[in-house]
Design an enzyme around this catalytic site. Structure first.
Site, PDB file in Angstrom:
ATOM      1  N   ASP A 147      14.953  -0.509   0.905  1.00 28.91           N
ATOM      2  CA  ASP A 147      15.585  -0.656   1.975  1.00 28.91           C
ATOM      3  C   ASP A 147      16.748  -1.619   1.723  1.00 28.91           C
ATOM      4  O   ASP A 147      18.087  -1.461   1.166  1.00 28.91           O
ATOM      5  CB  ASP A 147      14.784  -1.076   3.160  1.00 28.91           C
ATOM      6  CG  ASP A 147      15.382  -1.113   4.567  1.00 28.91           C
ATOM      7  OD1 ASP A 147      16.494  -0.871   4.854  1.00 28.91           O
ATOM      8  OD2 ASP A 147      14.616  -1.500   5.481  1.00 28.91           O
ATOM      9  N   ASP A 160       3.856   3.482   6.570  1.00 28.71           N
ATOM     10  CA  ASP A 160       3.412   3.093   7.686  1.00 28.71           C
ATOM     11  C   ASP A 160       4.336   2.416   8.624  1.00 28.71           C
ATOM     12  O   ASP A 160       5.553   1.806   8.504  1.00 28.71           O
ATOM     13  CB  ASP A 160       2.137   2.067   7.626  1.00 28.71           C
ATOM     14  CG  ASP A 160       2.777   0.841   7.101  1.00 28.71           C
ATOM     15  OD1 ASP A 160       3.707   0.539   6.424  1.00 28.71           O
ATOM     16  OD2 ASP A 160       2.413  -0.238   7.964  1.00 28.71           O
ATOM     17  N   ARG A 210      -0.194   6.762   7.503  1.00 32.59           N
ATOM     18  CA  ARG A 210       0.001   6.738   5.999  1.00 32.59           C
ATOM     19  C   ARG A 210      -0.205   7.938   5.643  1.00 32.59           C
ATOM     20  O   ARG A 210       0.032   8.751   4.463  1.00 32.59           O
ATOM     21  CB  ARG A 210      -0.595   5.652   5.313  1.00 32.59           C
ATOM     22  CG  ARG A 210      -0.207   4.320   5.547  1.00 32.59           C
ATOM     23  CD  ARG A 210      -0.864   3.506   4.588  1.00 32.59           C
ATOM     24  NE  ARG A 210      -0.498   1.856   4.922  1.00 32.59           N
ATOM     25  CZ  ARG A 210       0.368   1.427   4.557  1.00 32.59           C
ATOM     26  NH1 ARG A 210       1.400   1.649   3.940  1.00 32.59           N
ATOM     27  NH2 ARG A 210       0.376  -0.115   5.018  1.00 32.59           N
ATOM     28  N   PHE A 239      13.980   4.909  10.646  1.00 29.50           N
ATOM     29  CA  PHE A 239      12.555   4.430  10.236  1.00 29.50           C
ATOM     30  C   PHE A 239      11.906   5.618  10.004  1.00 29.50           C
ATOM     31  O   PHE A 239      11.618   6.368  11.050  1.00 29.50           O
ATOM     32  CB  PHE A 239      12.057   3.354  11.237  1.00 29.50           C
ATOM     33  CG  PHE A 239      10.846   2.633  10.718  1.00 29.50           C
ATOM     34  CD1 PHE A 239      11.207   1.402  10.008  1.00 29.50           C
ATOM     35  CD2 PHE A 239       9.669   3.227  10.778  1.00 29.50           C
ATOM     36  CE1 PHE A 239       9.977   0.764   9.642  1.00 29.50           C
ATOM     37  CE2 PHE A 239       8.674   2.382  10.421  1.00 29.50           C
ATOM     38  CZ  PHE A 239       8.914   1.342   9.617  1.00 29.50           C
ATOM     39  N   GLU A 267       7.461   2.508  -6.186  1.00 30.17           N
ATOM     40  CA  GLU A 267       7.464   1.820  -4.915  1.00 30.17           C
ATOM     41  C   GLU A 267       7.905   3.165  -3.855  1.00 30.17           C
ATOM     42  O   GLU A 267       8.346   4.016  -4.213  1.00 30.17           O
ATOM     43  CB  GLU A 267       8.640   0.938  -4.559  1.00 30.17           C
ATOM     44  CG  GLU A 267       9.306   0.246  -2.958  1.00 30.17           C
ATOM     45  CD  GLU A 267       7.926  -0.588  -2.864  1.00 30.17           C
ATOM     46  OE1 GLU A 267       6.884   0.137  -2.465  1.00 30.17           O
ATOM     47  OE2 GLU A 267       8.445  -1.646  -2.445  1.00 30.17           O
ATOM     48  N   ASP A 268       7.487   2.862  -2.516  1.00 30.00           N
ATOM     49  CA  ASP A 268       7.730   4.097  -1.551  1.00 30.00           C
ATOM     50  C   ASP A 268       8.986   4.098  -1.090  1.00 30.00           C
ATOM     51  O   ASP A 268       9.873   5.213  -1.036  1.00 30.00           O
ATOM     52  CB  ASP A 268       6.682   3.858  -0.455  1.00 30.00           C
ATOM     53  CG  ASP A 268       7.021   2.692   0.321  1.00 30.00           C
ATOM     54  OD1 ASP A 268       7.416   1.667  -0.075  1.00 30.00           O
ATOM     55  OD2 ASP A 268       6.292   2.265   1.413  1.00 30.00           O
ATOM     56  N   LYS A 275       0.869  -1.122  -0.023  1.00 34.51           N
ATOM     57  CA  LYS A 275       0.115   0.040   0.035  1.00 34.51           C
ATOM     58  C   LYS A 275       1.037   1.295  -0.062  1.00 34.51           C
ATOM     59  O   LYS A 275       0.601   2.393  -0.215  1.00 34.51           O
ATOM     60  CB  LYS A 275      -0.949   0.071   1.380  1.00 34.51           C
ATOM     61  CG  LYS A 275      -1.740  -1.294   1.397  1.00 34.51           C
ATOM     62  CD  LYS A 275      -2.519  -0.915   2.826  1.00 34.51           C
ATOM     63  CE  LYS A 275      -3.071  -2.265   3.007  1.00 34.51           C
ATOM     64  NZ  LYS A 275      -3.644  -2.408   4.467  1.00 34.51           N
ATOM     65  N   GLY A 276       2.237   1.057   0.390  1.00 35.63           N
ATOM     66  CA  GLY A 276       3.087   2.345   0.519  1.00 35.63           C
ATOM     67  C   GLY A 276       3.072   3.206  -0.624  1.00 35.63           C
ATOM     68  O   GLY A 276       3.587   4.531  -0.350  1.00 35.63           O
TER      69      GLY A 276
HETATM   70  P1  IMP Z   1      13.406  -4.090   1.174  1.00 34.91           P
HETATM   71  O1  IMP Z   1      13.071  -5.131   0.450  1.00 34.91           O
HETATM   72  O2  IMP Z   1      14.136  -3.860   2.637  1.00 34.91           O
HETATM   73  O3  IMP Z   1      13.743  -3.100   0.154  1.00 34.91           O
HETATM   74  O4  IMP Z   1      11.848  -3.562   1.662  1.00 34.91           O
HETATM   75  C1  IMP Z   1      11.177  -2.413   1.431  1.00 34.91           C
HETATM   76  C2  IMP Z   1       9.983  -2.455   2.021  1.00 34.91           C
HETATM   77  O5  IMP Z   1      10.292  -2.466   3.598  1.00 34.91           O
HETATM   78  C3  IMP Z   1       8.995  -1.296   1.814  1.00 34.91           C
HETATM   79  O6  IMP Z   1       8.173  -1.314   1.132  1.00 34.91           O
HETATM   80  C4  IMP Z   1       8.451  -0.688   2.948  1.00 34.91           C
HETATM   81  O7  IMP Z   1       7.526  -1.559   3.124  1.00 34.91           O
HETATM   82  C5  IMP Z   1       9.390  -1.388   4.153  1.00 34.91           C
HETATM   83  N1  IMP Z   1      10.116  -0.361   4.798  1.00 34.91           N
HETATM   84  C6  IMP Z   1      11.506  -0.291   4.932  1.00 34.91           C
HETATM   85  N2  IMP Z   1      11.993   0.734   5.657  1.00 34.91           N
HETATM   86  C7  IMP Z   1      11.056   1.340   5.902  1.00 34.91           C
HETATM   87  C8  IMP Z   1      10.671   2.642   6.809  1.00 34.91           C
HETATM   88  O8  IMP Z   1      11.634   3.337   7.222  1.00 34.91           O
HETATM   89  N3  IMP Z   1       9.413   2.972   7.222  1.00 34.91           N
HETATM   90  C9  IMP Z   1       8.234   2.263   6.400  1.00 34.91           C
HETATM   91  N4  IMP Z   1       8.768   1.003   5.886  1.00 34.91           N
HETATM   92  C10 IMP Z   1       9.901   0.706   5.582  1.00 34.91           C
END
Ligand code: IMP
Length: 182
Positions: free
Chosen positions: A109, A165, A171, A158, A105-106, A48-49
């Site tokens: 990470d 969220d 959100r 974070f 994507e939002d 949903k991000g």
């Molecule tokens: P990745 O696979 O670690 O790149 O994950 C990305 C996902 O982790 C994003 O789509 C978010 O849902 C979540 N995420 C990672 N860091 C944050 C943050 O700082 N705030 C909120 N969601 C996060």
């Protein structure tokens, strides 16, 4: 100051204001408009991000691009137990085969989610596939993944707001803020 712009008490710091976010999203929209001029583009939001950045980015893409919109929802990986694969909870309704695809994507990470998602979509043989992320925590990568379009590189904090969220909360905040760790 309107109610929506009052800073939430759980936010220790506003990292990116609404004005800064919208200005950067407009730049990304202009770049995407140039890159895909005269082409069809399937813009795929990751729920949903991405919901807020999708709404703003779509409006920043000019009429010279024939935009179609779709969404996917993926299960989040389970930390260290991650297999590097994603489970698709909501699949595309439009076939990506032979299409130019832009995943929105939002935040990136570790990079595991988008690496797995792009690989999954690549199996459907799109003509091209690129990623646009609003935020990138480049220090956190566990896999070499670099999106073509990035809004802002941010430190390893974070963050919530603008679609992001913590346990489904925050959100609606119109800015990106660092969440208080209690
Ligand atoms: P990745 O696979 O670690 O790149 O994950 C990305 C996902 O982790 C994003 O789509 C978010 O849902 C979540 N995420 C990672 N860091 C944050 C943050 O700082 N705030 C909120 N969601 C996060």
């Amino acid at each position: 100051m309107s109610n929506s712009t009052l800073v939430h008490p759980d936010i220790v710091k506003v990292l990116l204001s609404e004005e800064a976010l919208l200005a950067r999203i407009r730049e990304l929209g202009a770049q995407i408009t140039r890159d895909y001029a005269g082409r069809k583009l399937l813009v795929v939001g990751v729920l949903k991000g991405s919901l807020i950045v999708m709404a703003d980015l779509l409006r920043a893409i000019g009429p010279g691009v024939d935009v179609h919109v779709d969404f996917v929802a993926v299960s989040s990986y389970a930390g260290a137990a991650s297999t590097g694969t994603v489970r698709i909870l909501l699949d595309l309704r439009e076939s990506p085969e032979g299409r130019d695809v832009l995943i929105v994507e939002d935040i990136v990470d570790t990079g595991l989610t988008l690496t797995a998602l792009t690989e999954t979509l690549r199996a459907h043989k799109p003509a091209s596939i690129e990623v646009c992320t609003l935020l990138d925590k480049t220090d956190c990568r566990q896999t070499p993944f670099s999106p073509k379009y990035t809004g802002f590189k941010i430190p390893n904090e974070f963050v919530v707001g603008f679609g992001l969220d913590y346990e489904e909360r925050y959100r609606q905040l119109p800015y990106i803020g660092i969440l208080r760790v209690s």
